[in-house]
Design a protein around this motif. Structure first.
Motif, mmCIF file in Angstrom:
data_model
loop_
_atom_site.group_PDB
_atom_site.id
_atom_site.type_symbol
_atom_site.label_atom_id
_atom_site.label_comp_id
_atom_site.label_asym_id
_atom_site.label_seq_id
_atom_site.Cartn_x
_atom_site.Cartn_y
_atom_site.Cartn_z
ATOM 1 N N ALA A 1 -18.734 24.094 8.549
ATOM 2 C CA ALA A 1 -17.904 23.348 8.117
ATOM 3 C C ALA A 1 -17.519 22.658 6.847
ATOM 4 O O ALA A 1 -16.926 22.871 6.399
ATOM 5 C CB ALA A 1 -17.349 21.779 9.572
ATOM 6 N N LEU A 2 -19.039 22.331 6.170
ATOM 7 C CA LEU A 2 -18.683 22.427 4.833
ATOM 8 C C LEU A 2 -18.328 23.428 3.833
ATOM 9 O O LEU A 2 -17.650 23.516 3.301
ATOM 10 C CB LEU A 2 -20.110 21.951 4.487
ATOM 11 N N CYS A 3 -18.460 24.658 4.502
ATOM 12 C CA CYS A 3 -17.839 26.020 3.667
ATOM 13 C C CYS A 3 -16.730 26.112 4.089
ATOM 14 O O CYS A 3 -15.810 26.772 2.950
ATOM 15 C CB CYS A 3 -18.900 27.256 4.321
ATOM 16 N N VAL A 4 -16.262 25.872 5.729
ATOM 17 C CA VAL A 4 -14.874 25.638 5.798
ATOM 18 C C VAL A 4 -13.869 24.632 4.444
ATOM 19 O O VAL A 4 -12.918 24.636 4.202
ATOM 20 C CB VAL A 4 -14.360 25.858 6.613
ATOM 21 N N TYR A 5 -14.398 23.111 4.180
ATOM 22 C CA TYR A 5 -14.166 22.627 3.916
ATOM 23 C C TYR A 5 -13.978 23.025 2.609
ATOM 24 O O TYR A 5 -12.688 22.654 1.729
ATOM 25 C CB TYR A 5 -15.059 21.168 4.323
ATOM 26 N N LEU A 6 -15.109 23.293 1.471
ATOM 27 C CA LEU A 6 -15.344 23.341 0.504
ATOM 28 C C LEU A 6 -13.749 24.487 -0.232
ATOM 29 O O LEU A 6 -13.218 24.607 -0.866
ATOM 30 C CB LEU A 6 -16.228 24.595 -0.387
ATOM 31 N N MET A 7 -14.006 26.109 0.316
ATOM 32 C CA MET A 7 -13.079 26.495 0.289
ATOM 33 C C MET A 7 -11.676 26.442 0.060
ATOM 34 O O MET A 7 -10.560 26.226 -0.115
ATOM 35 C CB MET A 7 -12.775 27.987 1.140
ATOM 36 N N ILE A 8 -11.465 24.997 1.552
ATOM 37 C CA ILE A 8 -9.660 24.502 1.616
ATOM 38 C C ILE A 8 -9.482 23.275 0.064
ATOM 39 O O ILE A 8 -8.658 23.176 -0.396
ATOM 40 C CB ILE A 8 -9.679 23.569 3.189
ATOM 41 N N LEU A 9 -10.875 23.221 -0.150
ATOM 42 C CA LEU A 9 -10.323 21.750 -1.091
ATOM 43 C C LEU A 9 -10.308 22.118 -2.388
ATOM 44 O O LEU A 9 -8.923 22.691 -3.535
ATOM 45 C CB LEU A 9 -11.849 20.909 -1.320
ATOM 46 N N THR A 10 -10.928 23.797 -2.340
ATOM 47 C CA THR A 10 -10.369 24.757 -3.982
ATOM 48 C C THR A 10 -9.223 25.267 -3.684
ATOM 49 O O THR A 10 -8.605 25.154 -4.538
ATOM 50 C CB THR A 10 -11.750 25.588 -3.664
ATOM 51 N N LYS A 11 -8.833 25.722 -2.931
ATOM 52 C CA LYS A 11 -7.497 26.202 -2.563
ATOM 53 C C LYS A 11 -6.578 24.884 -3.053
ATOM 54 O O LYS A 11 -5.421 25.203 -4.046
ATOM 55 C CB LYS A 11 -6.932 26.482 -1.056
ATOM 56 N N MET A 12 -6.937 23.715 -2.190
ATOM 57 C CA MET A 12 -6.054 22.481 -2.489
ATOM 58 C C MET A 12 -6.393 21.884 -3.752
ATOM 59 O O MET A 12 -4.563 21.802 -4.582
ATOM 60 C CB MET A 12 -5.920 21.648 -1.541
ATOM 61 N N ILE A 13 -6.996 21.773 -4.401
ATOM 62 C CA ILE A 13 -7.019 20.874 -6.042
ATOM 63 C C ILE A 13 -6.846 22.820 -6.953
ATOM 64 O O ILE A 13 -6.687 21.617 -8.064
ATOM 65 C CB ILE A 13 -8.731 20.583 -6.191
ATOM 66 N N LEU A 14 -7.390 23.692 -6.515
ATOM 67 C CA LEU A 14 -7.122 24.729 -7.698
ATOM 68 C C LEU A 14 -5.961 25.355 -7.672
ATOM 69 O O LEU A 14 -5.193 25.746 -8.724
ATOM 70 C CB LEU A 14 -8.519 25.001 -8.639
ATOM 71 N N PHE A 15 -5.497 25.683 -6.821
ATOM 72 C CA PHE A 15 -4.681 26.470 -6.401
ATOM 73 C C PHE A 15 -3.447 27.057 -5.692
ATOM 74 O O PHE A 15 -2.933 27.548 -5.378
ATOM 75 C CB PHE A 15 -5.506 27.995 -5.173
ATOM 76 N N LYS A 16 -3.340 25.165 -5.690
ATOM 77 C CA LYS A 16 -2.078 24.842 -4.718
ATOM 78 C C LYS A 16 -0.584 24.877 -5.220
ATOM 79 O O LYS A 16 0.225 25.939 -4.084
ATOM 80 C CB LYS A 16 -1.462 23.426 -4.883
ATOM 81 N N TYR A 17 -0.775 25.464 -6.221
ATOM 82 C CA TYR A 17 0.499 26.054 -6.672
ATOM 83 C C TYR A 17 0.658 27.373 -7.812
ATOM 84 O O TYR A 17 1.509 27.964 -8.202
ATOM 85 C CB TYR A 17 1.252 25.220 -8.275
ATOM 86 N N MET A 18 -0.442 28.644 -7.210
ATOM 87 C CA MET A 18 -0.807 30.000 -7.632
ATOM 88 C C MET A 18 -0.182 30.412 -6.687
ATOM 89 O O MET A 18 -1.230 30.616 -5.973
ATOM 90 C CB MET A 18 -1.933 29.958 -8.698
ATOM 91 N N SER A 19 0.018 31.699 -7.247
ATOM 92 C CA SER A 19 0.067 32.675 -6.327
ATOM 93 C C SER A 19 -1.319 33.798 -6.610
ATOM 94 O O SER A 19 -1.924 33.229 -8.087
ATOM 95 C CB SER A 19 1.518 34.160 -6.690
ATOM 96 N N PHE A 20 -1.636 34.573 -5.806
ATOM 97 C CA PHE A 20 -2.820 35.504 -6.374
ATOM 98 C C PHE A 20 -2.534 35.674 -7.273
ATOM 99 O O PHE A 20 -4.500 36.331 -9.006
ATOM 100 C CB PHE A 20 -3.118 36.439 -5.315
ATOM 101 N N PRO A 21 -1.533 36.676 -7.767
ATOM 102 C CA PRO A 21 -2.180 37.655 -9.416
ATOM 103 C C PRO A 21 -2.299 36.621 -10.401
ATOM 104 O O PRO A 21 -2.632 36.849 -11.906
ATOM 105 C CB PRO A 21 -0.731 37.913 -9.563
ATOM 106 N N GLU A 22 -1.324 35.259 -10.387
ATOM 107 C CA GLU A 22 -1.856 33.966 -11.403
ATOM 108 C C GLU A 22 -2.895 33.773 -11.317
ATOM 109 O O GLU A 22 -3.423 33.261 -12.423
ATOM 110 C CB GLU A 22 -0.550 32.713 -11.337
ATOM 111 N N ILE A 23 -4.097 33.478 -10.320
ATOM 112 C CA ILE A 23 -4.859 32.827 -10.226
ATOM 113 C C ILE A 23 -5.816 33.956 -10.905
ATOM 114 O O ILE A 23 -6.781 33.618 -12.106
ATOM 115 C CB ILE A 23 -5.260 33.048 -8.682
ATOM 116 N N ILE A 24 -5.356 35.057 -11.052
ATOM 117 C CA ILE A 24 -6.529 36.431 -11.150
ATOM 118 C C ILE A 24 -5.951 36.469 -13.508
ATOM 119 O O ILE A 24 -7.066 36.466 -13.606
ATOM 120 C CB ILE A 24 -6.134 38.453 -11.048
#
Length: 164
Positions: free
Chosen positions: A12-35
């Motif tokens: 659950a912690l691993c899944v939570y950390l992935m979701i949290l990372t997506k929501m904090i760092l990548f919430k408005y970005m597409s994959f090419p923008e992230i790269i």
């Protein structure tokens, strides 16, 4: 049984950390923008409104902002709720986190990591108030676990006295 609970909490912690990372760092970005951000080849718009003054954003959203109530709640309560699972899961995973100070430090450290990444890669804006709210969320998340442990230990002692 304990190993199953701990394994489930780690998963659950691993899944939570992935979701949290997506929501904090990548919430408005597409994959090419992230790269492009990770390669420092950003050309698009990015946030650059950093806040290093404690409680500035919190007070703004509470008293001064002329914005929608949903945005206020999302920014203030969302930062707290977002870190509550961390505070809940850490004491379940390890006895090292049976301390409020350790849970608070872990929440502060994780939040600091996200905020520093936002500054370096320009994924968002650094806000010291996010550190405060996220740490409060981590503390709030561990309180139910600590309460359960206290009641459980008290009941164990009571059961042992009855049995003897």
């Amino acid at each position: 049984m304990k190993i199953v609970i701990k394994a489930g909490a780690v998963a659950a912690l691993c899944v939570y950390l992935m979701i949290l990372t997506k929501m904090i760092l990548f919430k408005y970005m597409s994959f090419p923008e992230i790269i492009s951000h990770f390669t420092f080849k950003t050309e698009g718009a990015y946030w650059n409104q950093n806040n290093f003054i404690p409680f500035k954003t919190i007070l703004y959203y509470l008293f001064m902002a002329d914005i929608n109530t949903n945005i206020r709640i999302e920014n203030l309560v969302g930062n707290i709720i977002g870190f509550m699972p961390l505070g809940f899961l850490l004491p379940i995973i390890s006895k090292k986190f049976y301390s409020l100070k350790r849970v608070a430090f872990a929440a502060f450290f994780l939040s600091s990591t996200f905020e520093i990444i936002q500054i370096i890669f320009k994924f968002g804006s650094f806000d010291v108030d996010d550190l405060i709210l996220n740490t409060v969320g981590g503390i709030a998340g561990c309180l139910p676990v600590f309460l359960f442990l206290r009641v459980y230990k008290k009941n164990q002692g009571f059961a042992n006295r009855i049995a003897n």
